[in-house]
Design a protein around this motif. Structure first.
Motif, PDB file in Angstrom:
ATOM      1  N   ARG A 123       0.845  -1.184   0.000  1.00 37.15           N
ATOM      2  CA  ARG A 123       0.000   0.000   0.000  1.00 37.15           C
ATOM      3  C   ARG A 123       0.878   1.230   0.000  1.00 37.15           C
ATOM      4  N   VAL A 124       0.570   2.174  -0.877  1.00 35.48           N
ATOM      5  CA  VAL A 124       1.258   3.462  -0.878  1.00 35.48           C
ATOM      6  C   VAL A 124       0.237   4.549  -0.560  1.00 35.48           C
ATOM      7  N   THR A 125       0.716   5.579   0.089  1.00 35.33           N
ATOM      8  CA  THR A 125      -0.129   6.723   0.426  1.00 35.33           C
ATOM      9  C   THR A 125       0.373   7.916  -0.365  1.00 35.33           C
ATOM     10  N   VAL A 126      -0.544   8.596  -1.042  1.00 35.88           N
ATOM     11  CA  VAL A 126      -0.170   9.686  -1.941  1.00 35.88           C
ATOM     12  C   VAL A 126      -0.857  10.976  -1.507  1.00 35.88           C
ATOM     13  N   PHE A 127      -0.066  11.977  -1.185  1.00 33.52           N
ATOM     14  CA  PHE A 127      -0.617  13.317  -0.979  1.00 33.52           C
ATOM     15  C   PHE A 127      -0.872  13.913  -2.362  1.00 33.52           C
ATOM     16  N   THR A 128      -2.104  14.314  -2.612  1.00 35.99           N
ATOM     17  CA  THR A 128      -2.492  14.694  -3.964  1.00 35.99           C
ATOM     18  C   THR A 128      -3.252  16.006  -3.996  1.00 35.99           C
ATOM     19  N   ARG A 137      -1.505  12.521 -13.998  1.00 35.62           N
ATOM     20  CA  ARG A 137      -0.726  11.506 -14.715  1.00 35.62           C
ATOM     21  C   ARG A 137      -0.534  10.265 -13.854  1.00 35.62           C
ATOM     22  N   LEU A 138      -0.241  10.473 -12.578  1.00 31.43           N
ATOM     23  CA  LEU A 138      -0.100   9.327 -11.678  1.00 31.43           C
ATOM     24  C   LEU A 138      -1.416   8.579 -11.539  1.00 31.43           C
ATOM     25  N   MET A 148      -1.085  -4.846 -10.239  1.00 29.60           N
ATOM     26  CA  MET A 148       0.160  -5.385  -9.699  1.00 29.60           C
ATOM     27  C   MET A 148       0.082  -5.620  -8.193  1.00 29.60           C
ATOM     28  N   GLY A 149      -1.095  -5.381  -7.613  1.00 30.21           N
ATOM     29  CA  GLY A 149      -1.282  -5.638  -6.195  1.00 30.21           C
ATOM     30  C   GLY A 149      -0.928  -4.477  -5.295  1.00 30.21           C
ATOM     31  N   ILE A 150      -0.897  -3.272  -5.848  1.00 28.62           N
ATOM     32  CA  ILE A 150      -0.546  -2.083  -5.072  1.00 28.62           C
ATOM     33  C   ILE A 150      -1.800  -1.260  -4.819  1.00 28.62           C
ATOM     34  N   GLU A 151      -2.152  -1.123  -3.562  1.00 28.60           N
ATOM     35  CA  GLU A 151      -3.267  -0.263  -3.179  1.00 28.60           C
ATOM     36  C   GLU A 151      -2.780   1.180  -3.126  1.00 28.60           C
ATOM     37  N   VAL A 152      -3.582   2.096  -3.639  1.00 27.77           N
ATOM     38  CA  VAL A 152      -3.240   3.517  -3.644  1.00 27.77           C
ATOM     39  C   VAL A 152      -4.236   4.255  -2.764  1.00 27.77           C
ATOM     40  N   ASP A 153      -3.733   4.864  -1.712  1.00 28.69           N
ATOM     41  CA  ASP A 153      -4.559   5.651  -0.803  1.00 28.69           C
ATOM     42  C   ASP A 153      -4.199   7.117  -0.972  1.00 28.69           C
ATOM     43  N   TYR A 154      -5.222   7.934  -1.202  1.00 27.30           N
ATOM     44  CA  TYR A 154      -4.984   9.366  -1.362  1.00 27.30           C
ATOM     45  C   TYR A 154      -5.250  10.130  -0.073  1.00 27.30           C
ATOM     46  N   LEU A 155      -4.372  11.086   0.202  1.00 29.21           N
ATOM     47  CA  LEU A 155      -4.596  12.107   1.204  1.00 29.21           C
ATOM     48  C   LEU A 155      -4.558  13.460   0.505  1.00 29.21           C
ATOM     49  N   THR A 217       3.132  18.167  -5.001  1.00 25.21           N
ATOM     50  CA  THR A 217       2.338  16.973  -5.310  1.00 25.21           C
ATOM     51  C   THR A 217       2.656  16.465  -6.710  1.00 25.21           C
ATOM     52  N   PRO A 218       2.484  15.157  -6.922  1.00 23.90           N
ATOM     53  CA  PRO A 218       2.178  14.146  -5.909  1.00 23.90           C
ATOM     54  C   PRO A 218       3.378  13.883  -5.011  1.00 23.90           C
ATOM     55  N   ALA A 219       3.103  13.434  -3.801  1.00 23.88           N
ATOM     56  CA  ALA A 219       4.144  13.023  -2.858  1.00 23.88           C
ATOM     57  C   ALA A 219       3.761  11.642  -2.351  1.00 23.88           C
ATOM     58  N   ILE A 220       4.579  10.651  -2.656  1.00 26.80           N
ATOM     59  CA  ILE A 220       4.263   9.252  -2.374  1.00 26.80           C
ATOM     60  C   ILE A 220       4.987   8.814  -1.108  1.00 26.80           C
ATOM     61  N   VAL A 221       4.240   8.286  -0.158  1.00 24.55           N
ATOM     62  CA  VAL A 221       4.828   7.741   1.054  1.00 24.55           C
ATOM     63  C   VAL A 221       4.810   6.220   0.958  1.00 24.55           C
TER      64      VAL A 221
END
Length: 246
Positions: A123-128, A137-138, A148-155, A217-221
């Motif tokens: 899981r990745v967290t994205v400040f958007t 684009r992201l 690919m099994g990656i969850e994307v969580d937006y903040l 942004t974006p900033a991926i954690v």
């Protein structure tokens, strides 16, 4: 936010309460001694470092510096260990650990979540910001990331501040009946319907982002707390998460 050198030079810290996590007598004494022009610093935490006689101080502003046990000398910058495998940035490791913990503490209901049908591998967290071209684009990569099994969580992180059009649009997203659908609509540059006046976490997340070092942004954690600024293609992000090695 004033930088530490300016504050130290000008004595501009406000006198605030001093919560310190550790109860070590030396740390308690140091807390009492951390003053500038007779005013106590807003200390959040003090902890020992591998460097004998030096302590890491974290302020309530999020700034960090190092000091001796008497609080007579300040060192602003990162602390490195000269390890066998090369230089190790101990300060960055500490920032990553704190960033990971603070992001993990955000409940799912305050995130806008995109996940695939299968159990996610990471899981990745994205400040958007919905007005940010590279965020759009992201977002186009999100279906591939989910595959690919990656969850994307937006903040939320309105890069123009809370008075910007982006802030209002983000508030509309979080106030929508279906925030993920609203997020995709906004990222397609389509008009959103609905209000922006519900109880929402946009401003809180904006301030959190600034505290965690987000500058754009974006900033991926990443799960380990590493902060990756800017757009990253799906395949590269999967490599950073170690999924392409499986």
């Amino acid at each position: 936010m004033r930088s530490i050198p300016r504050v130290v030079a000008g004595g501009l810290f406000a006198a605030l309460s001093l919560p310190v996590l550790a109860q070590d007598p030396a740390i308690e004494r140091l807390t009492e001694r951390l003053e500038v022009d007779g005013q106590q610093m807003p200390v959040e935490r003090i902890q020992e470092t591998p460097l004998e006689g030096f302590y890491e101080v974290r302020l309530e502003t999020g700034e960090r510096f190092y000091t001796d046990a008497d609080g007579g000398y300040f060192l602003v910058g990162d602390l490195y260990e000269n390890a066998e495998g090369g230089l190790v940035n101990l300060s960055e490791q500490a920032r990553n650990a704190e960033r990971a913990a603070r992001v993990a503490a955000i409940p799912d209901e305050e995130r806008v979540i995109f996940r695939g049908t299968d159990e996610p591998k990471a899981r990745v967290t994205v400040f958007t910001d919905t007005t940010c071209p590279y965020c759009r684009r992201l977002h186009e990569e999100v279906p591939r990331l989910n595959e690919m099994g990656i969850e994307v969580d937006y903040l939320a992180f309105p890069r123009g501040g809370m008075s910007s059009p982006g802030a209002r649009e983000l508030q509309q997203v979080w106030c929508a009946d279906n925030p993920s659908e609203a997020m995709s609509t906004a990222k397609r540059e389509e008009a959103l319907e609905g209000n922006a006046s519900c109880d929402n976490p946009v401003e809180e997340q904006y301030h959190l982002g600034m505290q965690l070092g987000v500058q754009g942004t974006p900033a991926i954690v990443l799960p380990d707390g590493r902060l990756v600024p800017g757009y990253v293609p799906a395949e590269r992000l999967a490599t950073m998460l170690g999924l392409n090695d499986e």
